[in-house]
Design an enzyme around this catalytic site. Sequence first.
Site, PDB file in Angstrom:
ATOM      1  N   CYS A   1      34.227  -4.071 166.277  1.00 37.16           N
ATOM      2  CA  CYS A   1      33.280  -4.182 165.161  1.00 37.16           C
ATOM      3  C   CYS A   1      33.159  -2.844 164.441  1.00 37.16           C
ATOM      4  O   CYS A   1      33.141  -2.779 163.204  1.00 37.16           O
ATOM      5  CB  CYS A   1      31.906  -4.614 165.674  1.00 37.16           C
ATOM      6  SG  CYS A   1      31.873  -6.194 166.545  1.00 37.16           S
TER       7      CYS A   1
ATOM      8  N   ASP B   1      25.496  39.628 168.909  1.00 35.31           N
ATOM      9  CA  ASP B   1      24.745  40.624 168.154  1.00 35.31           C
ATOM     10  C   ASP B   1      23.792  41.323 169.129  1.00 35.31           C
ATOM     11  O   ASP B   1      23.545  40.820 170.228  1.00 35.31           O
ATOM     12  CB  ASP B   1      23.978  39.942 167.025  1.00 35.31           C
ATOM     13  CG  ASP B   1      23.243  40.939 166.147  1.00 35.31           C
ATOM     14  OD1 ASP B   1      23.804  42.009 165.879  1.00 35.31           O
ATOM     15  OD2 ASP B   1      22.102  40.647 165.750  1.00 35.31           O
TER      16      ASP B   1
ATOM     17  N   CYS C   1      31.004  -4.531 169.779  1.00 34.39           N
ATOM     18  CA  CYS C   1      32.082  -3.846 170.485  1.00 34.39           C
ATOM     19  C   CYS C   1      32.751  -2.852 169.551  1.00 34.39           C
ATOM     20  O   CYS C   1      32.420  -2.757 168.370  1.00 34.39           O
ATOM     21  CB  CYS C   1      33.108  -4.843 171.018  1.00 34.39           C
ATOM     22  SG  CYS C   1      34.013  -5.724 169.720  1.00 34.39           S
TER      23      CYS C   1
END
Length: 784
Positions: free
Chosen positions: A25, A469, A22
């Site tokens: 953790c 460009d 989870c």
Amino acid sequence: MTPESGTVAGVTTDLVVRGMTCAACVNRVEKRLSRIDGVTASVNLATGRARVHHPAEVTPAELLAAVERAGYETELVPPPASRTAPAAATGPAASGTPGAATGPEVPDDPDDPAGPTREEARKERERLLITTLLCLPVLVLSMVPALQFRNWQWLCLVLAAPVVVWSAWPFHVRAVRGLRHSAATMDTLVSIGVVASFAWSLYALFLGGAGDPGMRMPFSLLPQAGTEVAHVYLEAAVAVPLFVLTGRHLEARARRGTGAALRSLAGLAAKDVTVREDGRERLLPIEELVPGQGFVVRPGERVATDGVVVSGNSALDLSLITGESDPVEVGPGRAVVGGAVNMGGLLLVQATAVGADTRLARITHLVTEAQAGKARAQRLADQVAGVFVPAVLSLAVTVLGFWLGAGADPQAAVTAAVAILVVACPCALGLATPTALMAATGRGARLGILVRGPQALEALRHVDVIVLDKTGTLTTGHMSVVRVTGTAGGIGRDAALRLAGAVEQGSEHPLGRAVVSYAQRATEGPLPGVAGFLAVPGSGVTGIVEGRRVEVRTPGEGLPASLAQALAEAEAAALTPVLVRVDGFDEALIALGDVLRPGSYRAVDRLRRLGVEPVLATGDREATARAVARELGITQVHAHCTPEGKAALVRELRGGGRRVAVIGDGVNDAAALAEADLGIAMGSGTDVAIGAADVTLVRGDIEAVADAVRLARRTLATIRLNLVWAFGYNAVTVPLAAVGLLGPMLAAAAMSASSLLVVANSLRLRTWHPAPKRLGTPVRKASR
């Protein structure tokens, strides 16, 4: 360009972290690693990996020890294959994947170090199957009173005991491990919930009167209290591990789907290659191939690695690499990409790149890098998860004490506390961003759009100006010489062209390549060599050819009459002029033409519809730039832009509060790409431009810019929806459990469903499609 959040100078190390379940953790591992001086870490729950930035003096052993002190198993991810060695057969690359730099970061793959091994996956499936067989009779008997026979509750106890002990054993082990490290996770909640339900059931059976042989128990999804006989919660004790194990199994399969595109990219790599030496063919493992070797590609085979065609003609299918839908014709001298499928004739190819240097390896590496980061919203979710589980435990104890203190039935108090423990779910918080990001980056890669990470997605979402460009971006970059005009009384047109072609041999610019190609065809014999070559980005090139100083650059003022007239004619025709000077004298004017990319007009139109203003910034002359802008409907034009000028333009736009993206393909674009909020490089451009960019358009299609913006917006909308659900789910269900309106069994089902819904929502990105091209949209070309 948005910097990677949390990065520091030094070394980057990737770790596999096993046992995380989870977001709590994730938070704990990150905190433990960050306690080491100079270390920052980003942990991904979906992939089970930690990316750690640390000073060189911090050893990998210290990092491994820190993670283990947090209570998790860990190991180092195999290092990238060498960029100078042929193809190091280490780690995941040993399977024959050329250049699988660190191995594709694929979650829950039995062949990937971050996922479970085949044996572990088999054991988990067996655990789920046996748990299901043990649970079904308990659930049926508990939920259907008509089937309850004498002593049915004792049979349920016998069946429930192995589920509570053996099936839920992984939860108990991880919960105890966490407690040893003064931490609590989702496993803590599940373990306590299962043990509490089973312990209450034991009390009810042995001391509360529920063990009577003739006892019947009505079923209700809502908790009941005030009955003469204590309620048995064996169905909740078995349903919690059953639903959680089932949910995690389905979740793992769904999460594996988010990495499907990345696995398919890795799967494009050949394992063996047929090399041809001295007229003989032999089969080699791909890791033994070295640059310069020739190899054979037969019809239907994949090109083993990047190279140049030596002989043969064919069509290549690049759809899985660049997103190009149409086959690309190749012949002698044409470059080919590893992983492409040969659809036609026999090809002999000379390898130019192997291992981590191949285009396929770089694509895989970029996608893997993208999945290692975190969006800002996910960092907030991980911080919340760090205090979420302790807060839930405190709330459960508080609710238990409140109910008992208010004189409520102990059964109802225990039920409410257990329901809170079971229903609370930080899993969805941890999966909200990584699953969406994995699905989106994988889908983008399949469409030829490579995004470096969540920071780039967030920047792309908010871009409102894009600086474009011209050469190689809006145009094909395939320049060709239209006319050459010599100065009256000079060295002559052909001599000037020969010298110009010679000096341009050292240039990477499309204009230079076009001049070289034309000079080689127009003059007899090979071009002479060049010494002292110097390229000035945005201006031109210079060098010494046959003892003469030759310059090929942008025309200035004060040209001879014949060249001035040629310049005016070139500008009127929207051609690009370059001036040839020899020993300080103007000798010739070369006019070159380029055409717009087929999708340039549509791309500019779609960007404008998305609320993004296009700005043309080019080093070309004013007339040429405005001719192209006029064709595309661009109103803001900046001509004569040097690299410094482009960077200054970006700073000016950003200073005005605009969110600026820059798209380019050459060395002269690198400074502007790095200066912008977001840099976008054409995949056909130089490595310098691609290295400075946040987004790379692999397929070289300018329309992919609009697709990238739409994909970013869809991805971030998906992440926001995931987080709203993850937070909203707990905001609704925890209070319901606290007031006794949610039973433990229903809470377990709801908890498992929350993570599945988050992952399923993310998986929708795998089927995302760009807007179809509208029929009848004009494809405009610049005048020649």
